[in-house]
Design a protein around this motif. Structure first.
Motif, PDB file in Angstrom:
ATOM      1  N   ARG A   1      48.838  56.694  27.112  1.00 15.06           N
ATOM      2  CA  ARG A   1      50.207  56.768  26.594  1.00 15.06           C
ATOM      3  C   ARG A   1      50.231  57.412  25.211  1.00 15.06           C
ATOM      4  NH1 ARG A   1      53.420  51.273  27.187  1.00 15.06           N
ATOM      5  NH2 ARG A   1      55.052  52.743  26.527  1.00 15.06           N
ATOM      6  N   VAL A   2      49.211  57.148  24.422  1.00 13.13           N
ATOM      7  CA  VAL A   2      49.105  57.777  23.103  1.00 13.13           C
ATOM      8  C   VAL A   2      48.836  59.275  23.262  1.00 13.13           C
ATOM      9  CG1 VAL A   2      47.839  57.827  20.929  1.00 13.13           C
ATOM     10  CG2 VAL A   2      48.294  55.637  22.066  1.00 13.13           C
ATOM     11  N   HIS A   3      47.911  59.609  24.166  1.00 16.20           N
ATOM     12  CA  HIS A   3      47.530  61.006  24.343  1.00 16.20           C
ATOM     13  C   HIS A   3      48.639  61.842  24.969  1.00 16.20           C
ATOM     14  CE1 HIS A   3      43.685  59.847  22.942  1.00 16.20           C
ATOM     15  NE2 HIS A   3      43.276  59.253  24.055  1.00 16.20           N
ATOM     16  N   GLN A   4      49.536  61.202  25.708  1.00 18.34           N
ATOM     17  CA  GLN A   4      50.649  61.953  26.290  1.00 18.34           C
ATOM     18  C   GLN A   4      51.510  62.610  25.221  1.00 18.34           C
ATOM     19  OE1 GLN A   4      52.567  59.032  28.783  1.00 18.34           O
ATOM     20  NE2 GLN A   4      51.572  59.782  30.639  1.00 18.34           N
ATOM     21  N   GLY A   5      51.517  62.011  24.016  1.00 12.06           N
ATOM     22  CA  GLY A   5      52.274  62.610  22.926  1.00 12.06           C
ATOM     23  C   GLY A   5      51.790  63.998  22.565  1.00 12.06           C
ATOM     24  N   HIS A   6      50.469  64.210  22.710  1.00 13.86           N
ATOM     25  CA  HIS A   6      49.915  65.538  22.425  1.00 13.86           C
ATOM     26  C   HIS A   6      50.487  66.583  23.375  1.00 13.86           C
ATOM     27  CE1 HIS A   6      46.897  68.640  21.513  1.00 13.86           C
ATOM     28  NE2 HIS A   6      46.773  68.799  22.818  1.00 13.86           N
ATOM     29  N   TRP A   7      50.785  66.152  24.597  1.00 13.55           N
ATOM     30  CA  TRP A   7      51.303  67.060  25.621  1.00 13.55           C
ATOM     31  C   TRP A   7      52.835  67.055  25.668  1.00 13.55           C
ATOM     32  CZ3 TRP A   7      47.287  69.781  27.474  1.00 13.55           C
ATOM     33  CH2 TRP A   7      46.027  69.206  27.389  1.00 13.55           C
ATOM     34  N   HIS A   8      53.448  66.402  24.665  1.00 15.32           N
ATOM     35  CA  HIS A   8      54.917  66.309  24.594  1.00 15.32           C
ATOM     36  C   HIS A   8      55.493  65.706  25.871  1.00 15.32           C
ATOM     37  CE1 HIS A   8      54.461  68.913  21.118  1.00 15.32           C
ATOM     38  NE2 HIS A   8      53.819  69.797  21.875  1.00 15.32           N
ATOM     39  N   GLN A   9      54.765  64.758  26.421  1.00 19.71           N
ATOM     40  CA  GLN A   9      55.154  64.204  27.717  1.00 19.71           C
ATOM     41  C   GLN A   9      55.596  62.762  27.582  1.00 19.71           C
ATOM     42  OE1 GLN A   9      56.568  65.068  30.442  1.00 19.71           O
ATOM     43  NE2 GLN A   9      54.859  66.347  31.097  1.00 19.71           N
ATOM     44  N   GLY A  10      56.636  62.426  28.317  1.00 16.54           N
ATOM     45  CA  GLY A  10      57.155  61.072  28.342  1.00 16.54           C
ATOM     46  C   GLY A  10      58.275  60.994  29.360  1.00 16.54           C
ATOM     47  N   GLY A  11      59.010  59.914  29.344  1.00 18.80           N
ATOM     48  CA  GLY A  11      60.113  59.747  30.267  1.00 18.80           C
ATOM     49  C   GLY A  11      61.420  60.261  29.682  1.00 18.80           C
ATOM     50  N   LYS A  12      62.301  60.730  30.566  1.00 11.48           N
ATOM     51  CA  LYS A  12      63.618  61.203  30.142  1.00 11.48           C
ATOM     52  C   LYS A  12      64.575  61.057  31.319  1.00 11.48           C
ATOM     53  CE  LYS A  12      65.777  65.135  27.709  1.00 11.48           C
ATOM     54  NZ  LYS A  12      65.889  64.476  26.404  1.00 11.48           N
ATOM     55  N   TRP A  13      65.793  60.634  31.032  1.00 14.19           N
ATOM     56  CA  TRP A  13      66.779  60.459  32.100  1.00 14.19           C
ATOM     57  C   TRP A  13      67.006  61.791  32.809  1.00 14.19           C
ATOM     58  CZ3 TRP A  13      68.192  56.660  34.864  1.00 14.19           C
ATOM     59  CH2 TRP A  13      69.368  56.693  35.611  1.00 14.19           C
ATOM     60  N   ILE A  14      67.159  61.756  34.113  1.00 18.05           N
ATOM     61  CA  ILE A  14      67.145  62.969  34.923  1.00 18.05           C
ATOM     62  C   ILE A  14      68.247  63.952  34.536  1.00 18.05           C
ATOM     63  CG2 ILE A  14      68.555  61.955  36.776  1.00 18.05           C
ATOM     64  CD1 ILE A  14      66.719  63.489  38.749  1.00 18.05           C
ATOM     65  N   SER A  15      69.399  63.454  34.114  1.00 12.46           N
ATOM     66  CA  SER A  15      70.467  64.367  33.706  1.00 12.46           C
ATOM     67  C   SER A  15      70.054  65.160  32.471  1.00 12.46           C
ATOM     68  CB  SER A  15      71.763  63.596  33.425  1.00 12.46           C
ATOM     69  OG  SER A  15      71.589  62.681  32.356  1.00 12.46           O
ATOM     70  N   GLY A  16      69.343  64.517  31.548  1.00 15.56           N
ATOM     71  CA  GLY A  16      68.839  65.219  30.368  1.00 15.56           C
ATOM     72  C   GLY A  16      67.828  66.282  30.730  1.00 15.56           C
ATOM     73  N   VAL A  17      66.985  65.994  31.711  1.00 15.91           N
ATOM     74  CA  VAL A  17      65.995  66.974  32.166  1.00 15.91           C
ATOM     75  C   VAL A  17      66.690  68.194  32.769  1.00 15.91           C
ATOM     76  CG1 VAL A  17      64.084  67.396  33.752  1.00 15.91           C
ATOM     77  CG2 VAL A  17      64.240  65.215  32.544  1.00 15.91           C
ATOM     78  N   LEU A  18      67.675  67.956  33.638  1.00  8.46           N
ATOM     79  CA  LEU A  18      68.380  69.071  34.260  1.00  8.46           C
ATOM     80  C   LEU A  18      69.120  69.914  33.221  1.00  8.46           C
ATOM     81  CD1 LEU A  18      69.770  67.241  37.419  1.00  8.46           C
ATOM     82  CD2 LEU A  18      67.876  68.862  37.324  1.00  8.46           C
ATOM     83  N   LYS A  19      69.646  69.252  32.200  1.00  4.51           N
ATOM     84  CA  LYS A  19      70.340  69.997  31.143  1.00  4.51           C
ATOM     85  C   LYS A  19      69.378  70.895  30.380  1.00  4.51           C
ATOM     86  CE  LYS A  19      72.538  66.816  28.809  1.00  4.51           C
ATOM     87  NZ  LYS A  19      73.437  66.231  27.790  1.00  4.51           N
ATOM     88  N   TYR A  20      68.209  70.373  29.999  1.00  5.39           N
ATOM     89  CA  TYR A  20      67.315  71.241  29.230  1.00  5.39           C
ATOM     90  C   TYR A  20      66.683  72.322  30.109  1.00  5.39           C
ATOM     91  CZ  TYR A  20      62.693  68.973  30.278  1.00  5.39           C
ATOM     92  OH  TYR A  20      61.536  68.500  30.858  1.00  5.39           O
ATOM     93  N   LEU A  21      66.516  72.048  31.413  1.00  4.77           N
ATOM     94  CA  LEU A  21      66.027  73.109  32.301  1.00  4.77           C
ATOM     95  C   LEU A  21      67.013  74.268  32.331  1.00  4.77           C
ATOM     96  CD1 LEU A  21      64.585  71.135  35.374  1.00  4.77           C
ATOM     97  CD2 LEU A  21      63.320  72.189  33.498  1.00  4.77           C
ATOM     98  N   TRP A  22      68.295  73.945  32.462  1.00  2.62           N
ATOM     99  CA  TRP A  22      69.312  75.006  32.469  1.00  2.62           C
ATOM    100  C   TRP A  22      69.362  75.718  31.120  1.00  2.62           C
ATOM    101  CZ3 TRP A  22      71.938  78.135  35.340  1.00  2.62           C
ATOM    102  CH2 TRP A  22      73.007  78.837  34.778  1.00  2.62           C
ATOM    103  N   SER A  23      69.294  74.946  30.043  1.00  4.15           N
ATOM    104  CA  SER A  23      69.357  75.534  28.705  1.00  4.15           C
ATOM    105  C   SER A  23      68.196  76.492  28.471  1.00  4.15           C
ATOM    106  CB  SER A  23      69.350  74.421  27.652  1.00  4.15           C
ATOM    107  OG  SER A  23      69.301  74.952  26.347  1.00  4.15           O
ATOM    108  N   TYR A  24      66.980  76.062  28.858  1.00  3.10           N
ATOM    109  CA  TYR A  24      65.816  76.920  28.659  1.00  3.10           C
ATOM    110  C   TYR A  24      65.890  78.168  29.539  1.00  3.10           C
ATOM    111  CZ  TYR A  24      63.322  73.603  25.693  1.00  3.10           C
ATOM    112  OH  TYR A  24      62.946  72.790  24.661  1.00  3.10           O
ATOM    113  N   PHE A  25      66.399  78.003  30.757  1.00  5.98           N
ATOM    114  CA  PHE A  25      66.548  79.192  31.602  1.00  5.98           C
ATOM    115  C   PHE A  25      67.548  80.167  30.985  1.00  5.98           C
ATOM    116  CE2 PHE A  25      69.228  81.290  34.848  1.00  5.98           C
ATOM    117  CZ  PHE A  25      68.326  82.272  35.192  1.00  5.98           C
TER     118      PHE A  25
END
Length: 421
Positions: A287-311
């Protein structure tokens, strides 16, 4: 806020639809979710599936070699082995060679975030084949072929041989399916999860538990096979069948008797925590090392929003079409297949529940770069698609041709350094 609601409501409605199918399977609506007939595939047919799947992976390796040679640039033949160490594959190669204790960055065991079964299996094969890439490829190729056998057995039993062939075609021609033949975990994860689900459907709980533990030791989402098995067990016991009190009294002892096997996949998770403790002195070091990979949990609507934004921000460069657009399209296609499948009574609620949880789990990550690769292992979606396309030969052929073309495009992009990961 409004966007979050608009994105969350369809997911919530799909969850309710899947939950209702599960309740019907538990006996709330008697007789509406009977197990479909299908057929039990003969052993020679399964052997043909294994050989065909293996031949396809070998053919794609040949295509990789030809693409690498024809693309020019660095090194020619000598550079070809380096094509197998792109992105996460390079970390797996180092873990196979150095182990979890030996492979560090800045004095930290950052690579504990990679689950160990694939590494351990490749290290065993490396005792016979003293080349790391070849050992890793051997594990991937044989695992993929074995996984195809289990997918075929599930599909043939539930839907019949024609739909089973369609499911395998769709799985094999999925645009990111080439990862099954690389030094990655996809082939092994397909094998372990499909085997666990097959034995749960057969209600052979000990074998389910063993394969489920291996799945949980291959990738974090492997533990989700518990969802599938729990729904299948409750569908067998039908605890909501009327009269409710009598049904619960009859079902409870059977559920408790199977509970140890049902939870066996947690042994794989426990083994992973023990690895963290042994290497880093903390069972939750990952769990500590996941921070290095910028990885963690996020609500699915937030994920879909940033996917669209990045695209949208990258619509004029390669990353928009290597990462962000495919992830949006894959989510929409997976959601659509699930929505259509939930209306069909011949698809088991246990597989529907597993596919839904798998989709949501993979699209709830704070830094999602590999959704295409992750979703290649969601075999129930290909099974559902194969069943939905039965009798629609032209549409199935068009989808397969499109999938084959996109597989070639993304394989070439991967080989030439695009961020297809």
């Amino acid at each position: 806020m409004l966007t979050d609601i608009l994105l969350t409501v369809p997911v919530a409605l799909l969850f309710l639809a899947v939950a209702l199918r599960c309740l019907w399977g538990f006996g709330l609506a008697p007789g509406c979710c009977e197990a479909p007939g299908g057929c039990v595939p003969a052993r020679p047919r399964v052997i043909k599936v294994f050989c065909a799947a293996l031949a396809l992976r070998l053919f794609l390796l040949l295509i990789m070699f030809l693409c690498s040679m024809l693309s020019g640039g660095e090194g020619g033949l000598e550079s070809f082995p380096g094509k197998f160490s792109r992105w996460d594959a390079g970390h797996y190669i180092n873990l196979i060679e150095k182990g979890y204790s030996g492979y560090q960055e800045d004095g930290r065991h950052l690579f504990l975030v990679f689950y160990p079964l694939y590494v351990w299996a490749a290290r065993l094969v490396r005792l016979i084949i003293p080349n790391t890439v070849m050992a890793g490829l051997m594990v991937s190729l044989l695992s993929y072929a074995g996984g195809c056998c289990y997918v075929y057995k599930i599909a043939a039993k539930l839907l019949g041989p024609n739909a089973a062939k369609s499911a395998l075609l769709l799985l094999s021609l999925y645009p990111h399916s080439f990862f099954f033949g690389l030094v990655m975990t996809e082939g092994l994860f397909l094998l372990t999860t499909s085997a666990a689900c097959y034995y749960a459907l057969e209600r052979r709980w000990l074998l389910y538990g063993l394969w489920g533990a291996l799945a949980a030791l291959t990738r974090m989402t492997g533990v989700l096979v518990i969802v599938m098995a729990a729904v299948e067990l409750l569908s067998a016991l039908r605890p909501l069948e009327r009269p409710l009190g009598v049904s619960l009294k009859r079902a409870l002892p059977g559920f408790l008797k199977k509970l140890p096997a049902l939870l066996m996949p947690l042994l794989g998770s426990l083994a992973y925590l023990l690895l963290n403790w042994r290497v880093d002195g903390d069972p939750f070091a990952f769990r500590v090392h996941q921070g290095h990979w910028h990885q963690g949990g996020k609500w699915i609507s937030g994920v879909l929003k940033y996917l669209w934004s990045y695209f949208w921000d990258n619509k004029a460069d390669a990353n928009g079409y290597a990462i962000w657009l495919p992830e949006l399209v894959i989510f929409a296609a997976s959601f659509g297949v699930l929505l259509l499948a939930v209306r069909k009574k011949n698809f088991p609620p246990s597989l529907l529940a597993y596919a839904f949880c798998y989709l949501v789990a993979n699209y709830s990550l704070s830094w999602l770069l590999s959704a295409g690769r992750y979703m290649s292992c969601c075999f129930p979606l290909f099974l559902f698609a194969g069943g939905l396309l039965e009798g629609r030969e032209s549409l199935r052929e068009g989808i397969c041709l499109g999938g084959a073309a996109l597989t070639g495009v993304y394989l070439y992009a991967y080989l030439t350094g695009a961020q297809v990961m």
